[in-house]
Design an enzyme around this catalytic site. Structure first.
Site, PDB file in Angstrom:
ATOM      1  N   LYS A  14     103.816 -52.643  21.148  1.00 47.20           N
ATOM      2  CA  LYS A  14     103.353 -52.999  22.614  1.00 47.20           C
ATOM      3  C   LYS A  14     103.241 -52.086  23.570  1.00 47.20           C
ATOM      4  O   LYS A  14     102.198 -51.473  24.150  1.00 47.20           O
ATOM      5  CB  LYS A  14     103.344 -54.273  23.034  1.00 47.20           C
ATOM      6  N   ARG A  89     104.668 -65.397  26.732  1.00 52.99           N
ATOM      7  CA  ARG A  89     105.362 -65.438  25.443  1.00 52.99           C
ATOM      8  C   ARG A  89     105.775 -66.904  25.211  1.00 52.99           C
ATOM      9  O   ARG A  89     106.394 -67.239  24.053  1.00 52.99           O
ATOM     10  CB  ARG A  89     106.771 -64.774  25.837  1.00 52.99           C
ATOM     11  N   ARG A 128     114.883 -47.471  18.014  1.00 54.33           N
ATOM     12  CA  ARG A 128     114.533 -47.510  19.250  1.00 54.33           C
ATOM     13  C   ARG A 128     115.888 -47.553  20.012  1.00 54.33           C
ATOM     14  O   ARG A 128     116.192 -46.964  21.077  1.00 54.33           O
ATOM     15  CB  ARG A 128     113.514 -48.438  19.886  1.00 54.33           C
ATOM     16  N   ARG A 134     119.076 -49.188  24.582  1.00 51.26           N
ATOM     17  CA  ARG A 134     118.681 -50.472  24.938  1.00 51.26           C
ATOM     18  C   ARG A 134     119.708 -51.360  24.132  1.00 51.26           C
ATOM     19  O   ARG A 134     119.632 -51.379  22.966  1.00 51.26           O
ATOM     20  CB  ARG A 134     116.970 -50.723  24.692  1.00 51.26           C
ATOM     21  N   ARG A 146     115.642 -62.688  18.371  1.00 53.26           N
ATOM     22  CA  ARG A 146     114.534 -62.087  19.056  1.00 53.26           C
ATOM     23  C   ARG A 146     113.206 -62.410  18.310  1.00 53.26           C
ATOM     24  O   ARG A 146     112.116 -63.141  18.972  1.00 53.26           O
ATOM     25  CB  ARG A 146     114.338 -60.733  19.730  1.00 53.26           C
TER      26      ARG A 146
HETATM   27  P1  AMP Z   1     110.408 -56.930  25.918  1.00 51.90           P
HETATM   28  O1  AMP Z   1     110.716 -55.443  26.710  1.00 51.90           O
HETATM   29  O2  AMP Z   1     108.960 -57.337  25.964  1.00 51.90           O
HETATM   30  O3  AMP Z   1     111.012 -56.668  24.448  1.00 51.90           O
HETATM   31  O4  AMP Z   1     111.420 -58.145  26.571  1.00 51.90           O
HETATM   32  C1  AMP Z   1     112.886 -57.632  26.520  1.00 51.90           C
HETATM   33  C2  AMP Z   1     113.401 -59.317  27.038  1.00 51.90           C
HETATM   34  O5  AMP Z   1     113.089 -59.599  28.235  1.00 51.90           O
HETATM   35  C3  AMP Z   1     113.096 -60.298  25.898  1.00 51.90           C
HETATM   36  O6  AMP Z   1     113.897 -60.352  24.899  1.00 51.90           O
HETATM   37  C4  AMP Z   1     113.236 -61.645  27.179  1.00 51.90           C
HETATM   38  O7  AMP Z   1     114.500 -61.970  27.156  1.00 51.90           O
HETATM   39  C5  AMP Z   1     112.882 -61.014  28.239  1.00 51.90           C
HETATM   40  N1  AMP Z   1     111.365 -61.202  28.566  1.00 51.90           N
HETATM   41  C6  AMP Z   1     110.258 -60.135  28.882  1.00 51.90           C
HETATM   42  N2  AMP Z   1     109.268 -60.874  29.071  1.00 51.90           N
HETATM   43  C7  AMP Z   1     109.299 -62.007  28.851  1.00 51.90           C
HETATM   44  C8  AMP Z   1     108.623 -63.055  29.026  1.00 51.90           C
HETATM   45  N3  AMP Z   1     107.284 -63.390  29.150  1.00 51.90           N
HETATM   46  N4  AMP Z   1     109.090 -64.675  29.067  1.00 51.90           N
HETATM   47  C9  AMP Z   1     110.305 -64.965  28.719  1.00 51.90           C
HETATM   48  N5  AMP Z   1     111.113 -63.586  28.558  1.00 51.90           N
HETATM   49  C10 AMP Z   1     110.751 -62.442  28.639  1.00 51.90           C
END
Ligand code: AMP
Length: 194
Positions: A14, A89, A128, A134, A146
């Site tokens: 994404k 989400r 990654r 990260r 996740r």
């Molecule tokens: P991402 O960078 O999108 O993979 O997000 C990393 C982490 O941030 C996720 O595993 C969640 O813990 C949190 N997170 C990101 N976006 C959301 C969302 N829309 N709702 C809830 N948690 C989120």
């Protein structure tokens, strides 16, 4: 306005594809993951609350991410449109987003859902993690959690957008440029209809 939900499991690409879409269509990128990591780096109270959840691969509470999106929408009233990356989400977040966009007299144009096999997702995330450092990309059990959270809480959103006739599936494996062409073709066909 062109408002795209770029959807898919963790590791679907994404972020990478958002960068290209922003450039081609002049959109504002809203990634809740990036916004949360910025809060953590700035050591804000919100960041500290979110970090506990993110470290475990759990979702942060809906009201936190919805609040962040609301303030970003307010900051960009002149935008041609937005790419929502990693948001919504949950179905509650999708409903809140529809209500928010209505306040700005606009709506979601399309949900582009990147489809990638689970095995490939784990490989990509570990790679990654090794490159970026990260933490939530370096531990297999956090990655698996996740993906589990995605399957149980996030995937139901597909039905939400499908019911509105806005869901388009995009094969997310292969060369980055080839995947981008598929996404751009879907966006262009949408623009022709409008
Ligand atoms: P991402 O960078 O999108 O993979 O997000 C990393 C982490 O941030 C996720 O595993 C969640 O813990 C949190 N997170 C990101 N976006 C959301 C969302 N829309 N709702 C809830 N948690 C989120």
């Amino acid at each position: 306005m062109l408002n795209i939900v770029l959807f898919g499991p963790p590791g679907a690409g994404k972020g990478t594809q958002s960068e290209r879409l922003i450039e081609k269509y002049g959109l504002v990128h809203l990634s809740t993951g990036d916004l949360l990591r910025a809060e953590i780096a700035a050591r804000t109270e919100l960041g500290i609350r979110a970090a506990h959840k993110m470290d475990r691969g759990e979702l942060v509470p809906d009201e936190i991410v919805i609040g962040m999106i609301r303030s970003k929408l307010r900051l960009n009233p002149e935008s041609k449109g937005f790419i929502f990356d990693g948001f919504p989400r949950t179905v509650a977040q999708a409903q809140a987003l529809d209500a928010l966009l209505l306040e700005f007299d606009t709506s979601i144009s399309v949900m582009l859902a990147l489809e990638v096999e689970e095995e490939e997702l784990v490989e990509r995330l570990l790679h990654r993690g090794a490159v970026s450092g990260r933490a939530d990309d370096q531990d297999v059990s956090i990655i698996e959690n996740r993906i589990h959270v995605y399957n149980t809480k996030t995937a139901p959103i597909i039905e939400y957008y499908a019911a509105q006739g806005k869901h388009i599936e995009i094969p997310g494996s292969g060369q980055i440029e080839a995947i981008f062409s598929r996404l751009a073709a879907a966006v262009d066909s949408l623009c022709e209809v409008e």
